[in-house]
Motif scaffolding. Sequence first.
Motif, PDB file in Angstrom:
ATOM      1  N   PHE A  25       2.036   6.036  -9.846  1.00 30.42           N
ATOM      2  CA  PHE A  25       0.739   6.697  -9.813  1.00 30.42           C
ATOM      3  C   PHE A  25       0.099   6.681  -8.415  1.00 30.42           C
ATOM      4  O   PHE A  25      -1.109   6.844  -8.259  1.00 30.42           O
ATOM      5  CB  PHE A  25      -0.212   6.054 -10.829  1.00 30.42           C
ATOM      6  N   GLY A  26       0.926   6.496  -7.400  1.00 36.06           N
ATOM      7  CA  GLY A  26       0.464   6.654  -6.030  1.00 36.06           C
ATOM      8  C   GLY A  26      -0.220   5.457  -5.407  1.00 36.06           C
ATOM      9  O   GLY A  26      -0.781   5.569  -4.316  1.00 36.06           O
ATOM     10  N   ILE A  27      -0.181   4.297  -6.072  1.00 39.15           N
ATOM     11  CA  ILE A  27      -0.722   3.069  -5.486  1.00 39.15           C
ATOM     12  C   ILE A  27       0.455   2.293  -4.903  1.00 39.15           C
ATOM     13  O   ILE A  27       1.220   1.657  -5.633  1.00 39.15           O
ATOM     14  CB  ILE A  27      -1.473   2.221  -6.536  1.00 39.15           C
ATOM     15  N   LYS A  28       0.614   2.373  -3.601  1.00 37.74           N
ATOM     16  CA  LYS A  28       1.773   1.760  -2.952  1.00 37.74           C
ATOM     17  C   LYS A  28       1.695   0.246  -3.094  1.00 37.74           C
ATOM     18  O   LYS A  28       0.792  -0.395  -2.547  1.00 37.74           O
ATOM     19  CB  LYS A  28       1.809   2.160  -1.477  1.00 37.74           C
ATOM     20  N   THR A  29       2.631  -0.316  -3.836  1.00 39.06           N
ATOM     21  CA  THR A  29       2.545  -1.712  -4.255  1.00 39.06           C
ATOM     22  C   THR A  29       3.820  -2.475  -3.937  1.00 39.06           C
ATOM     23  O   THR A  29       4.926  -1.954  -4.085  1.00 39.06           O
ATOM     24  CB  THR A  29       2.261  -1.791  -5.767  1.00 39.06           C
ATOM     25  N   ALA A  30       3.645  -3.726  -3.499  1.00 37.26           N
ATOM     26  CA  ALA A  30       4.762  -4.635  -3.268  1.00 37.26           C
ATOM     27  C   ALA A  30       4.573  -5.862  -4.154  1.00 37.26           C
ATOM     28  O   ALA A  30       3.487  -6.112  -4.670  1.00 37.26           O
ATOM     29  CB  ALA A  30       4.834  -5.038  -1.795  1.00 37.26           C
ATOM     30  N   TRP A  31       5.649  -6.620  -4.320  1.00 37.73           N
ATOM     31  CA  TRP A  31       5.593  -7.811  -5.165  1.00 37.73           C
ATOM     32  C   TRP A  31       6.299  -8.981  -4.498  1.00 37.73           C
ATOM     33  O   TRP A  31       7.375  -8.812  -3.925  1.00 37.73           O
ATOM     34  CB  TRP A  31       6.236  -7.524  -6.520  1.00 37.73           C
TER      35      TRP A  31
END
Length: 230
Positions: A25-31
Amino acid sequence: MKYDCLIVDDEELLSESTCEYFNTFGIKTAWVADSEACNAFFLEHKTDLILLDINLGGSSGFDLCKELRKTTDIPILFISARTSDDDMLLALNIGGDDYIRKPYSLSVLLAKVKVVLRRYRDSGDSGYTDENLKIDFENSDIFVRGRKILLKAMEYRLLIYLVKNKNRVIPKDELFKKVWEESFVGDNTLNVHIRHLREKIEKNPNEPEYIKTIWGTGYKFEANPCEGAG
């Protein structure tokens, strides 16, 4: 590299699915899974928001939050299966911006993250404005109830730091290091500057609406105060 969101959580399947969902959904996320990996992340990357679990294997999200708050004011949302009110209050008092209990709905969590990111980015570094106080960071102008006021250099630095960390309790030691850039400033020096700021921006310096004393800890700039708040 810049990310919108960093998830710090040792639950691999949940974290990976949340990360994948956000990215869709376009929220650039890392973990990352723990405190050590989080610290390594910030050596090469940036993010505008952190989702932080309390239990991180051999480390604690509480400790990591306190460490992060020494260097950043980005929003930190705790995500935890722990339901104790004491845990929630501790999380908020050490610098957390919200406390979200697991299991969470991915769609609801995404909505919360989008709202927090929008508010954080809108506040940006341009300034602060409410019905009584306006601060233009770019031009270093301060208006109190429509009247421009002048501050001494250290008063201005202190006020700006408080405002940029609004609604967060800031320990005295942090103010010494971040505003004066030294650790041996005395309480009296800080108290004098706080008093002078209150005299210049508060309606009643003896009943401050903006700069609140948090006894035994430090100070908090309370955004959008209510009329007559003490």
